[in-house]
Structure formats: C-alpha cells, structure tokens
Design a protein around this motif. Structure first.
Motif, PDB file in Angstrom:
ATOM      1  N   THR A  83       0.868  -1.172   0.000  1.00  0.00           N
ATOM      2  CA  THR A  83       0.000   0.000   0.000  1.00  0.00           C
ATOM      3  C   THR A  83       0.906   1.223   0.000  1.00  0.00           C
ATOM      4  O   THR A  83       1.802   1.349   0.836  1.00  0.00           O
ATOM      5  N   THR A  84       0.693   2.112  -0.955  1.00  0.00           N
ATOM      6  CA  THR A  84       1.528   3.304  -1.116  1.00  0.00           C
ATOM      7  C   THR A  84       1.051   4.423  -0.186  1.00  0.00           C
ATOM      8  O   THR A  84      -0.046   4.339   0.375  1.00  0.00           O
ATOM      9  N   PRO A  85       1.850   5.495  -0.051  1.00  0.00           N
ATOM     10  CA  PRO A  85       1.418   6.616   0.793  1.00  0.00           C
ATOM     11  C   PRO A  85       0.083   7.241   0.372  1.00  0.00           C
ATOM     12  O   PRO A  85      -0.624   7.789   1.203  1.00  0.00           O
ATOM     13  N   LEU A  86      -0.260   7.140  -0.903  1.00  0.00           N
ATOM     14  CA  LEU A  86      -1.535   7.696  -1.379  1.00  0.00           C
ATOM     15  C   LEU A  86      -2.687   6.689  -1.288  1.00  0.00           C
ATOM     16  O   LEU A  86      -3.804   6.972  -1.718  1.00  0.00           O
ATOM     17  N   GLY A  87      -2.409   5.501  -0.725  1.00  0.00           N
ATOM     18  CA  GLY A  87      -3.458   4.505  -0.538  1.00  0.00           C
ATOM     19  C   GLY A  87      -3.656   3.547  -1.691  1.00  0.00           C
ATOM     20  O   GLY A  87      -4.600   2.754  -1.681  1.00  0.00           O
ATOM     21  N   ASN A  88      -2.794   3.604  -2.710  1.00  0.00           N
ATOM     22  CA  ASN A  88      -2.904   2.653  -3.813  1.00  0.00           C
ATOM     23  C   ASN A  88      -2.460   1.274  -3.334  1.00  0.00           C
ATOM     24  O   ASN A  88      -1.510   1.135  -2.574  1.00  0.00           O
ATOM     25  N   THR A 125       7.330   4.900  -6.634  1.00  0.00           N
ATOM     26  CA  THR A 125       7.170   6.129  -7.426  1.00  0.00           C
ATOM     27  C   THR A 125       6.990   7.358  -6.554  1.00  0.00           C
ATOM     28  O   THR A 125       6.877   8.463  -7.086  1.00  0.00           O
ATOM     29  N   GLN A 126       6.939   7.176  -5.246  1.00  0.00           N
ATOM     30  CA  GLN A 126       6.740   8.306  -4.350  1.00  0.00           C
ATOM     31  C   GLN A 126       7.509   8.108  -3.045  1.00  0.00           C
ATOM     32  O   GLN A 126       7.777   6.979  -2.647  1.00  0.00           O
ATOM     33  N   GLY A 128       7.984   8.510   1.061  1.00  0.00           N
ATOM     34  CA  GLY A 128       7.095   8.362   2.207  1.00  0.00           C
ATOM     35  C   GLY A 128       6.929   6.925   2.636  1.00  0.00           C
ATOM     36  O   GLY A 128       7.572   6.003   2.122  1.00  0.00           O
ATOM     37  N   HIS A 130       5.407   3.377   3.081  1.00  0.00           N
ATOM     38  CA  HIS A 130       4.672   2.339   2.358  1.00  0.00           C
ATOM     39  C   HIS A 130       4.457   1.174   3.321  1.00  0.00           C
ATOM     40  O   HIS A 130       5.185   1.048   4.301  1.00  0.00           O
TER      41      HIS A 130
END
Length: 154
Positions: A83-88, A125-126, A128, A130
């Motif tokens: 799960t990425t920092p943006l919630g993906n 890709t970002q 923060g 994960h």
C-alpha cells in the motif's frame, strides 16, 4: 363477559406461557457448545529492505509467523501486497502454503524465515511510508494479516 373479566382470565395464561418458555433455554447435563475457533493471525517479524529509492523495483526478503487454529488453506493461502502513501494497493503475488518453506496445507502454525519476494509489479514512485502486507486464509476462508512499514526515498 366484561373486558375486565377477560383481562383477568388472560393474565394467568400469559404467566404460565412465560414460565414454560423460561425453561426452554436451560440445559441439564448436556455437552456445552465448543469454543469458536479463532481466525488466523500473521505477524511480520522482519523485512528487508526498509528503505527503497524512488524508481527502484524492490525484491523483498520477509520473515513472518502464522497461527491458524483452523489450519492454513491449500491454494492461494497467502497474498502479498504493498500500500503506497496515497493509498494505492498493488498485489505482489499469491502463494500456496506448500510453496512457503516451513508451512504446509492444514498447518495450525508456521514460521517463514527469509522468504524472497521477487516481483515486477511494484516500482516505488513516491517518497514516504509504504506498507508491505501479507495475508493468510484458513480452511474456513477467514483472513488474518500483518504489515510492515518501509520508506520510499529520493
């Protein structure tokens, strides 16, 4: 018959019915209900790497402990995802119990040490925080999961 007389006649009938129903749930010498089997749990004990540079496609090495009192199911018992920092949510892969060293179908507990998750579905890709999450299904189709944080850096 007057309404008041009908009411007085109905009260004893209701009392008898209530007393009779009150005893319906009692057991006398019967076997108690079994304790429900708890759902599975998974604890990630180690993850490497804990920092990944933006642009990299990491190969994770993970260790975890599973407890599944109902037994680990056979096919696709484990699911790994990020799960990425943006919630993906990105699925890394699904695994059978027999594919993991230390686990097997029906096992009620197992420890996996140093499992390499080679994957090509996820590239950082970002920056923060994960989360790598591993989930396990038991033979009753219940889910348990554990997560471990890693960071994306420039």
């Amino acid at each position: 018959m007057q309404p008041a007389q009908r009411l007085r006649r109905g009260i004893p009938l209701l009392l008898l019915l209530g007393v009779g129903l009150a005893g319906c749930g009692e057991t006398t010498g019967s076997t108690p209900l079994p304790t429900p089997i708890p759902p599975p749990s998974l604890t990630i004990t180690d993850l490497s790497p804990r920092t990944v540079s933006v642009g990299q496609t990491p190969t994770f090495v993970v260790s975890f402990r599973v407890e599944a009192p109902a037994g680990i199911r056979g096919s696709n018992a484990f699911l790994a995802a990020v799960t990425t920092p943006l919630g993906n949510f990105v699925t890394l892969g699904a695994f059978d119990a027999s594919q993991l060293p230390g686990c097997f179908v029906g096992a009620t507990a197992c420890t996996v040490t140093g499992l390499t998750l080679t994957q090509n579905r996820f590239t950082v890709t970002q920056t923060g925080s994960h989360q790598l999450t591993i989930s396990v299904f038991d033979r009753q189709e219940r889910l348990g999961s554990g997560s471990f944080t890693f960071n994306g850096l420039l």
